[in-house]
Design a protein around this motif. Structure first.
Motif, PDB file in Angstrom:
ATOM      1  N   GLY A  66      59.972  98.123  17.857  1.00  0.00           N
ATOM      2  CA  GLY A  66      58.705  97.765  17.241  1.00  0.00           C
ATOM      3  C   GLY A  66      58.900  96.774  16.108  1.00  0.00           C
ATOM      4  O   GLY A  66      60.013  96.579  15.611  1.00  0.00           O
ATOM      5  N   GLN A  67      57.817  96.178  15.675  1.00  0.00           N
ATOM      6  CA  GLN A  67      57.887  95.106  14.683  1.00  0.00           C
ATOM      7  C   GLN A  67      58.102  95.610  13.256  1.00  0.00           C
ATOM      8  O   GLN A  67      58.512  94.844  12.390  1.00  0.00           O
ATOM      9  N   GLN A  68      57.812  96.898  12.994  1.00  0.00           N
ATOM     10  CA  GLN A  68      57.899  97.400  11.625  1.00  0.00           C
ATOM     11  C   GLN A  68      59.221  98.094  11.325  1.00  0.00           C
ATOM     12  O   GLN A  68      59.523  98.382  10.168  1.00  0.00           O
ATOM     13  N   GLU A  69      60.009  98.405  12.329  1.00  0.00           N
ATOM     14  CA  GLU A  69      61.237  99.160  12.115  1.00  0.00           C
ATOM     15  C   GLU A  69      62.320  98.283  11.486  1.00  0.00           C
ATOM     16  O   GLU A  69      62.238  97.052  11.487  1.00  0.00           O
ATOM     17  N   VAL A  70      63.349  98.947  10.969  1.00  0.00           N
ATOM     18  CA  VAL A  70      64.480  98.218  10.390  1.00  0.00           C
ATOM     19  C   VAL A  70      65.718  98.278  11.280  1.00  0.00           C
ATOM     20  O   VAL A  70      66.667  97.534  11.061  1.00  0.00           O
ATOM     21  N   TRP A  71      65.711  99.141  12.282  1.00  0.00           N
ATOM     22  CA  TRP A  71      66.900  99.335  13.096  1.00  0.00           C
ATOM     23  C   TRP A  71      67.130  98.183  14.068  1.00  0.00           C
ATOM     24  O   TRP A  71      68.191  97.560  14.082  1.00  0.00           O
ATOM     25  N   GLY A  72      66.150  97.905  14.932  1.00  0.00           N
ATOM     26  CA  GLY A  72      66.290  96.812  15.882  1.00  0.00           C
ATOM     27  C   GLY A  72      67.220  97.105  17.028  1.00  0.00           C
ATOM     28  O   GLY A  72      67.998  96.237  17.445  1.00  0.00           O
ATOM     29  N   GLY A  73      67.159  98.315  17.581  1.00  0.00           N
ATOM     30  CA  GLY A  73      67.993  98.649  18.723  1.00  0.00           C
ATOM     31  C   GLY A  73      67.441  98.080  20.014  1.00  0.00           C
ATOM     32  O   GLY A  73      66.383  97.443  20.047  1.00  0.00           O
ATOM     33  N   LEU A  74      68.182  98.303  21.103  1.00  0.00           N
ATOM     34  CA  LEU A  74      67.767  97.837  22.422  1.00  0.00           C
ATOM     35  C   LEU A  74      66.892  98.883  23.093  1.00  0.00           C
ATOM     36  O   LEU A  74      67.119 100.092  22.953  1.00  0.00           O
ATOM     37  N   ALA A  75      65.898  98.420  23.834  1.00  0.00           N
ATOM     38  CA  ALA A  75      65.012  99.333  24.545  1.00  0.00           C
ATOM     39  C   ALA A  75      65.790 100.191  25.534  1.00  0.00           C
ATOM     40  O   ALA A  75      66.761  99.735  26.152  1.00  0.00           O
ATOM     41  N   PHE A  76      65.369 101.441  25.680  1.00  0.00           N
ATOM     42  CA  PHE A  76      66.022 102.352  26.617  1.00  0.00           C
ATOM     43  C   PHE A  76      65.758 101.886  28.042  1.00  0.00           C
ATOM     44  O   PHE A  76      64.630 101.532  28.405  1.00  0.00           O
ATOM     45  N   SER A  77      66.774 101.912  28.853  1.00  0.00           N
ATOM     46  CA  SER A  77      66.703 101.411  30.221  1.00  0.00           C
ATOM     47  C   SER A  77      65.744 102.245  31.077  1.00  0.00           C
ATOM     48  O   SER A  77      65.859 103.480  31.127  1.00  0.00           O
ATOM     49  N   LEU A 102      63.612 111.757  22.188  1.00  0.00           N
ATOM     50  CA  LEU A 102      63.555 110.315  21.994  1.00  0.00           C
ATOM     51  C   LEU A 102      64.865 109.761  22.534  1.00  0.00           C
ATOM     52  O   LEU A 102      65.943 110.195  22.112  1.00  0.00           O
ATOM     53  N   LEU A 103      64.774 108.825  23.453  1.00  0.00           N
ATOM     54  CA  LEU A 103      65.928 108.385  24.230  1.00  0.00           C
ATOM     55  C   LEU A 103      66.375 106.986  23.834  1.00  0.00           C
ATOM     56  O   LEU A 103      65.563 106.066  23.734  1.00  0.00           O
ATOM     57  N   GLY A 104      67.675 106.853  23.605  1.00  0.00           N
ATOM     58  CA  GLY A 104      68.231 105.549  23.307  1.00  0.00           C
ATOM     59  C   GLY A 104      68.386 105.260  21.839  1.00  0.00           C
ATOM     60  O   GLY A 104      68.355 104.107  21.409  1.00  0.00           O
ATOM     61  N   ILE A 105      68.586 106.310  21.020  1.00  0.00           N
ATOM     62  CA  ILE A 105      68.740 106.122  19.571  1.00  0.00           C
ATOM     63  C   ILE A 105      70.177 106.376  19.126  1.00  0.00           C
ATOM     64  O   ILE A 105      70.434 106.569  17.934  1.00  0.00           O
TER      65      ILE A 105
END
Length: 341
Positions: free
Chosen positions: A214-225, A176-179
């Motif tokens: 996604g709409q259900q997550e709590v993190w709210g990171g930026l999408a992986f490039s 999983l990329l970008g976490i």
């Protein structure tokens, strides 16, 4: 294996026609980027009666493979805690769902988090392949997105790959990329997969999955490039053994230009394509022919595959091997799909 190729197209990209069966969404992990889980006790287990009705609605009579056929049943479950009094019942429940799929002629592939050796051994009897994402091996993520996710311990997940090799289970894993990982973390995770495969020769494919908010997550990171994804595919192709396929999820690559660039960089599989992506519910798959058309315009031919690659058929018990060979025969009677799925 997949049928005679179209002479006008020299490049192929595979996918598994699939349907996802979710025994339960409950999970004791709380990964902050997750859009799948619910708290333990808040998701009733899918009953065998409900599962049977769903599977029968998908069932195709024994005839030639066509674009509406489902081959793979992905049994994708949230995780019941290893110390839970319900753990044994949960494993048995997964087993029975796989039995149901087999009885109707489908090929099960289970992904249910880390399993004990005996649990994996039990489920091997009713699965043609299994899987578990490594995600990332750096322990630093245990301080951030995996802080409340005990089963994301890197060594625990690496152990699953080793157990699968010892049991001769055809296996899918991935990143999983970008976490929050670094470039070096990604390379080290790929190198670890390569080393285990070189010992057991059981890794079918490695998924390179870009984090997508996604709409259900709590993190709210930026999408992986997507540019980084293309670059990583090229690196992964150098690190991984040649017999390990690189898989990318097409619904998480929003622009056709980048999807084609991923293929040109070395990706050769699009994974299970089903009506609904349970892990990424905000990113539906293209099922109306658009995906096949995009690939065809760019010289790629979309080809269906089974959830087990042919070099692993010999690892299956005879009843599973017979069913797999039946599917291979059905697919071989049809031309690969170049413009419609």
């Amino acid at each position: 294996m997949f049928g005679a190729p179209n002479a006008s197209l020299s490049k192929t990209i595979t996918y598994s026609p699939a349907y996802t069966l979710v025994p339960t969404y409950e999970c004791f992990n709380r990964c902050t980027y997750c859009n799948f889980r619910v708290d333990p006790g808040q998701s009733p287990w899918l009953s065998l009666t409900e599962a049977d009705a769903t599977l029968r609605s998908l069932h195709q009579p024994d005839s030639n493979f066509d674009s509406n056929s489902v081959i793979e049943i992905l049994v994708l479950s949230g995780e019941v805690h290893p110390q839970s009094t319900r753990r044994t019942a949960w494993i048995e429940h997964l087993y029975h769902h796989c039995e149901q799929a087999l009885a109707l002629g489908f090929l099960p592939h289970t992904n249910a988090g880390p399993l004990s050796f005996l649990e994996m051994q039990l489920l091997k009897a009713v699965n043609v392949s299994m899987g578990l994402m490594l995600e990332q091996l750096t322990p630093e993520l245990l301080k951030t997105v995996h802080r409340h996710a005990p089963s994301k311990q890197p060594n625990l997940r690496l152990q699953q790959l080793i157990q699968a090799g010892e049991l001769q289970v055809p296996f899918t894993t991935g990143l999983l990329l970008g976490i929050g990982e670094t470039e070096r973390d990604r390379w080290e995770t790929l190198e670890a997969i390569a080393q285990i495969h070189q010992q057991y020769h059981h890794i079918q494919e490695v998924i390179l999955q870009p984090y997508s908010p996604g709409q259900q997550e709590v993190w709210g990171g930026l999408a992986f490039s997507p540019e980084e994804l293309v670059n990583l595919i090229a690196i992964a192709r150098q690190i991984l053994p040649a017999d390990v396929a690189i898989q990318v999820p097409p619904n998480l690559i929003q622009h056709p230009t980048y999807l084609v660039a991923c293929l040109e960089a070395g990706a050769r599989d699009l994974g299970g394509i089903s009506p609904h992506d349970e892990v990424n519910p905000n990113y539906p798959h293209l099922l109306d022919g658009e995906l096949g058309s995009i690939l065809g315009v760019n010289g790629w031919q979309l080809v269906p595959r089974l959830p087990i690659y042919p070099q692993y058929d010999q690892w299956l018990a005879e009843p599973l091997k017979t069913l797999v060979q039946k599917w291979r025969s059905r697919i071989s009677q049809n031309q690969p799909l170049s413009a419609k799925i």
